[in-house]
Design a protein around this motif. Sequence first.
Motif, PDB file in Angstrom:
ATOM      1  N   PRO A  17       1.776  15.559  14.134  1.00  0.00           N
ATOM      2  CA  PRO A  17       1.981  14.129  14.318  1.00  0.00           C
ATOM      3  C   PRO A  17       1.076  13.118  12.698  1.00  0.00           C
ATOM      4  CG  PRO A  17       0.458  14.826  15.654  1.00  0.00           C
ATOM      5  CD  PRO A  17       1.308  16.220  15.159  1.00  0.00           C
ATOM      6  N   CYS A  18       2.144  12.702  12.382  1.00  0.00           N
ATOM      7  CA  CYS A  18       2.171  11.458  10.857  1.00  0.00           C
ATOM      8  C   CYS A  18       2.497  10.079  10.693  1.00  0.00           C
ATOM      9  CB  CYS A  18       3.503  12.575   9.934  1.00  0.00           C
ATOM     10  SG  CYS A  18       4.828  12.229   9.950  1.00  0.00           S
ATOM     11  N   SER A  19       2.573   9.690   9.632  1.00  0.00           N
ATOM     12  CA  SER A  19       2.618   8.127   9.209  1.00  0.00           C
ATOM     13  C   SER A  19       4.357   7.807   9.621  1.00  0.00           C
ATOM     14  CB  SER A  19       2.416   8.066   8.022  1.00  0.00           C
ATOM     15  OG  SER A  19       2.409   8.706   7.071  1.00  0.00           O
ATOM     16  N   GLY A  20       4.616   8.934   9.540  1.00  0.00           N
ATOM     17  CA  GLY A  20       6.725   8.656  10.033  1.00  0.00           C
ATOM     18  C   GLY A  20       7.389   8.369   8.410  1.00  0.00           C
ATOM     19  N   GLU A  58      -3.218   1.793   5.576  1.00  0.00           N
ATOM     20  CA  GLU A  58      -3.721   3.164   4.827  1.00  0.00           C
ATOM     21  C   GLU A  58      -5.122   3.685   5.422  1.00  0.00           C
ATOM     22  OE1 GLU A  58      -4.240   3.555   0.280  1.00  0.00           O
ATOM     23  OE2 GLU A  58      -4.549   1.056   1.197  1.00  0.00           O
ATOM     24  N   GLN A  59      -5.468   2.808   6.397  1.00  0.00           N
ATOM     25  CA  GLN A  59      -7.034   3.631   6.714  1.00  0.00           C
ATOM     26  C   GLN A  59      -6.079   4.112   8.241  1.00  0.00           C
ATOM     27  OE1 GLN A  59      -6.408  -0.299   6.618  1.00  0.00           O
ATOM     28  NE2 GLN A  59      -8.102   0.163   4.563  1.00  0.00           N
ATOM     29  N   ASP A  60      -5.313   4.425   8.372  1.00  0.00           N
ATOM     30  CA  ASP A  60      -4.437   5.466   9.402  1.00  0.00           C
ATOM     31  C   ASP A  60      -4.212   6.730   8.610  1.00  0.00           C
ATOM     32  OD1 ASP A  60      -3.996   3.820  11.183  1.00  0.00           O
ATOM     33  OD2 ASP A  60      -2.188   3.348  10.646  1.00  0.00           O
ATOM     34  N   PRO A  86      -7.277   9.837   9.566  1.00  0.00           N
ATOM     35  CA  PRO A  86      -7.508  10.560  10.770  1.00  0.00           C
ATOM     36  C   PRO A  86      -5.706  11.422  10.763  1.00  0.00           C
ATOM     37  CG  PRO A  86      -8.692   7.853  10.512  1.00  0.00           C
ATOM     38  CD  PRO A  86      -7.997   8.282   9.296  1.00  0.00           C
ATOM     39  N   LEU A  87      -5.427  11.208  10.478  1.00  0.00           N
ATOM     40  CA  LEU A  87      -3.945  11.934  10.580  1.00  0.00           C
ATOM     41  C   LEU A  87      -4.047  13.197  10.124  1.00  0.00           C
ATOM     42  CD1 LEU A  87      -0.995   9.040  10.181  1.00  0.00           C
ATOM     43  CD2 LEU A  87      -1.556  10.634  11.923  1.00  0.00           C
ATOM     44  N   VAL A  88      -5.238  13.398   8.554  1.00  0.00           N
ATOM     45  CA  VAL A  88      -5.050  14.739   7.782  1.00  0.00           C
ATOM     46  C   VAL A  88      -5.952  15.137   8.659  1.00  0.00           C
ATOM     47  CG1 VAL A  88      -5.878  15.023   5.518  1.00  0.00           C
ATOM     48  CG2 VAL A  88      -4.827  13.299   5.268  1.00  0.00           C
ATOM     49  N   TRP A  94       0.797  -1.382  -0.040  1.00  0.00           N
ATOM     50  CA  TRP A  94      -0.018  -0.073  -0.385  1.00  0.00           C
ATOM     51  C   TRP A  94       0.697   1.575  -0.024  1.00  0.00           C
ATOM     52  CZ3 TRP A  94      -0.385   4.079   3.601  1.00  0.00           C
ATOM     53  CH2 TRP A  94       0.404   3.389   4.906  1.00  0.00           C
ATOM     54  N   ILE A  95       2.143   0.915   0.568  1.00  0.00           N
ATOM     55  CA  ILE A  95       3.273   2.552   0.907  1.00  0.00           C
ATOM     56  C   ILE A  95       3.338   2.206  -0.729  1.00  0.00           C
ATOM     57  CG2 ILE A  95       4.735   3.461   1.917  1.00  0.00           C
ATOM     58  CD1 ILE A  95       4.147   1.675   4.178  1.00  0.00           C
ATOM     59  N   LEU A  96       4.295   0.741  -1.399  1.00  0.00           N
ATOM     60  CA  LEU A  96       4.938   1.237  -2.014  1.00  0.00           C
ATOM     61  C   LEU A  96       3.715   1.752  -3.444  1.00  0.00           C
ATOM     62  CD1 LEU A  96       6.645  -1.748  -2.533  1.00  0.00           C
ATOM     63  CD2 LEU A  96       7.404   0.407  -2.357  1.00  0.00           C
TER      64      LEU A  96
END
Length: 433
Positions: free
Chosen positions: A322-325, A341-343, A346-348, A148-150
């Motif tokens: 605060p972010c996904s890091g 991916e679901q995180d 809420p972070l945004v 999902w990151i790639l």
Amino acid sequence: MNVRELALEAYTRITEEGGYSNIVLNDIIKNNEMESADRGLLTEIVYGTISKRLTIDFYIKPYIKKKIRRWQKSLLYLSVYQIVWLERVPNYAVINEAVDIAKDIGGPGHANVINGILRNFERNPLRDIGGVKKDLSRLSIETSIPLWILRQWKTHHGMEGAEKIARALNTHPVMYIRTNTSVISRQELLEKLQMDGHDVEKSALHPDAVKVHGGDILRSALYKEGYFSIQDVSSMLVNTALEPERDDVILDACSAPGGKGLHALEKMTVRHVDLSDIHEHKIPLIKSQAKRLGLENFNAFQGDAAAHDYSRMYDRIIVDAPCSGLGVIRRKPEIRYERTEQDIGPLVELQLDILNHVKNYLKPGGILVYSTCTIHQMENENVAYTFKKQNDDMEFDPFSIDALDFEGPFKQILPHEAGTDGFFIARFRKKEK
């Protein structure tokens, strides 16, 4: 407990109990008498196994025929990492020790399972990752970065860009230190560190940055005396965008452990810095860092940056949100598996809540710098544009990073560009009334 038993304990605490890799390892090293070589081996095994987890899973999967206990799987992963990547450690020693550990934990039956799987794995060639047909799947296995990151990186940076980012985040991180220019010049610091036997050099990326090659620099008396702090150079560039001026009053709204706000204070051009953080237990850490650095004219306090009443107006505000890091994967390798991916959604929302709140405490004409340590378009460019769209009184304000040949209102720093962490910086100005 020997090194490999400690490695299993650390790996378990990180992967199953949610411990931070650096904190867990520091705790284990602190509580066990270890030679320098053993500390290095422990760190290498744990960080290496976490960093290569998806690759190891691909290699070992055909040899696990039956369901096994979680601790057995962890022991196998740690052992496979050593067999494949640590040439100085004989395979027989790795296997024998894994069998002994399994016997101590679960008895002869569990030991036989570990022995059989590892012996079978050792006598066969490694599975060919090149045989994986899909480009992203192959890259995911090679670099141990979840798909999902790639996919996100490919969408915004192309396949070639995604590959460069992933491979860069699988190299050993460079250590940088930030010169405390309120007490010493960078050149003087370099000379003192070199006299103490440290291999250091100037960094062209920031005038306060020093690159460190090996050695335990935190044990240096110069650190204890406040001459420098540990900080990646990409994070120092927040100060480049902030451009603090004499007599500024500054807010570092998501501060812990205080690096960016204290960096501004070190420049000796600002009147006062407020450092706030939502976590009350982190405030003493900020204060202790400021004390070590010999800094004054600050206030550190608990405050939720999305709701706190700061009761004053600021010339400049830092929001290191605060972010996904995802930009610091090589320093915190477990992050890649913990985030989903679901995180991101809420972070945004949280990032925008913080920006929309703290901007109320920014003076007209004041500067707000938004930063994250991630490489995700939704948290970075998307948040920047959305914040500007939601606030008619805020506008993008260009800044320059000469070392990166950059000028503009925001910059996504990619890890392969200059060997830094992945980082995002955006600068806004509040319009004059």
